[in-house]
Motif scaffolding. Sequence first.
Motif, PDB file in Angstrom:
ATOM      1  N   UNK A   1       0.846  -1.123  -0.012  1.00 14.68           N
ATOM      2  CA  UNK A   1      -0.052  -0.051   0.100  1.00 14.68           C
ATOM      3  C   UNK A   1       0.746   1.401   0.031  1.00 14.68           C
ATOM      4  N   UNK A   2       0.402   2.390  -0.650  1.00 20.65           N
ATOM      5  CA  UNK A   2       0.966   3.720  -0.201  1.00 20.65           C
ATOM      6  C   UNK A   2      -0.054   4.584  -0.045  1.00 20.65           C
ATOM      7  N   UNK A   3      -0.233   5.221   1.419  1.00 14.38           N
ATOM      8  CA  UNK A   3      -0.940   6.038   1.855  1.00 14.38           C
ATOM      9  C   UNK A   3      -0.558   7.379   1.967  1.00 14.38           C
ATOM     10  N   UNK A   4      -1.561   8.226   1.656  1.00 10.86           N
ATOM     11  CA  UNK A   4      -1.046   9.824   1.885  1.00 10.86           C
ATOM     12  C   UNK A   4      -1.363  10.123   3.454  1.00 10.86           C
ATOM     13  N   UNK A   5      -0.386  10.653   3.973  1.00  9.90           N
ATOM     14  CA  UNK A   5      -0.163  10.963   5.282  1.00  9.90           C
ATOM     15  C   UNK A   5      -0.593  12.427   5.553  1.00  9.90           C
ATOM     16  N   UNK A   6      -1.426  13.097   5.855  1.00  7.09           N
ATOM     17  CA  UNK A   6      -1.624  14.414   5.959  1.00  7.09           C
ATOM     18  C   UNK A   6      -1.051  15.115   7.187  1.00  7.09           C
ATOM     19  N   UNK A   7      -0.799  16.361   7.486  1.00  9.04           N
ATOM     20  CA  UNK A   7      -0.199  17.068   8.445  1.00  9.04           C
ATOM     21  C   UNK A   7      -1.195  16.673   9.572  1.00  9.04           C
ATOM     22  N   UNK A   8      -0.755  16.482  10.725  1.00  6.24           N
ATOM     23  CA  UNK A   8      -1.501  16.344  12.114  1.00  6.24           C
ATOM     24  C   UNK A   8      -1.677  14.932  12.379  1.00  6.24           C
ATOM     25  N   UNK A   9      -1.058  14.227  11.644  1.00  3.72           N
ATOM     26  CA  UNK A   9      -1.209  12.519  11.864  1.00  3.72           C
ATOM     27  C   UNK A   9       0.366  12.030  12.264  1.00  3.72           C
ATOM     28  N   UNK A  10       0.498  11.517  13.469  1.00  4.49           N
ATOM     29  CA  UNK A  10       1.752  11.079  13.881  1.00  4.49           C
ATOM     30  C   UNK A  10       1.965   9.560  13.769  1.00  4.49           C
ATOM     31  N   UNK A  11       3.404   9.058  13.774  1.00  5.05           N
ATOM     32  CA  UNK A  11       3.624   7.822  13.458  1.00  5.05           C
ATOM     33  C   UNK A  11       4.613   7.168  14.495  1.00  5.05           C
ATOM     34  N   UNK A  12       4.193   7.609  15.879  1.00  3.92           N
ATOM     35  CA  UNK A  12       4.957   7.064  16.875  1.00  3.92           C
ATOM     36  C   UNK A  12       4.128   5.966  17.696  1.00  3.92           C
ATOM     37  N   UNK A  13       4.823   5.132  18.489  1.00  4.09           N
ATOM     38  CA  UNK A  13       4.195   4.089  19.282  1.00  4.09           C
ATOM     39  C   UNK A  13       4.607   2.757  18.825  1.00  4.09           C
TER      40      UNK A  13
END
Length: 266
Positions: free
Chosen positions: A76-88
């Motif tokens: 998959x390739x997903x578009x991550x907009x601003x204000x979405x984080x990727x921690x955890x």
Amino acid sequence: QDAKITEKSERARKEFLKKCEKIKKTAAYNEKLILETANKCADEYHKLFGRIGVHPLMTAEGKKRPRYLQDREETWVIYKPPLWQMGGYTDLWFKSLTDRMRGTKNKDEAEEKYLQSSRPEVIQEWHCLETGLHWIPKQHAKTDMKGWGFIQRLDVETDGPVIIAKTWRNMRALQVQMKLHVNTKAYLCLVHGRLEHRTQHVKRSFAELGSEASTQVMLQHDSSNDPFFDWTASGKWTSRNKRMAETFFQPLAYYHRKEDNSDYTL
């Protein structure tokens, strides 16, 4: 002419270093207490630079909806907009998603909760909500495919494409490509000041601050920006992660704001 640090940013930087020095004076020097001290300083960083809480990028309509740009056999390739984080990590994502879905009648309501919340949300949770976890091979779900197949990360303010592997084979292949820099990536960034119109090269050392992945920040590792530079350089904080980063950059456009007579470079 080099870009000048804005007065507001410089005040925040000085205040951050000042507060960290006060916190450091009360700290002991065993590893556990050093980490506690670093976490307190990370909290001060977030307060001063505004990465936690109500974010200046937030609008009345909430956050933008992530969307899938590609859905192939193994990727998959997903578009991550601003204000979405990727921690955890996976257990935390799954628990958070489960809690969020309580009290909702369907997936659409759960989606709306994520989009309308007043804080950065985790893109991995959204991906789980949209696709479920059945696509991860059982023999790899708890070991080899840690992170639900996500290949790379983007900062919370950054928007752009994120690659997600559907299979262990593809995940390993993509990880090797990333490590060997087979793929290249570029960022567009609007900065304060006016940069000289030429291609420039920057190479800097960075060190982490904070032990929680969701709130961890990377500081330029020098005496001017890192309050724990002396502890790391002297060997007092031996477990701290440091890394080198280098990039080329070139101005694409210049802008001038009449209201406050300020210059910007794209």
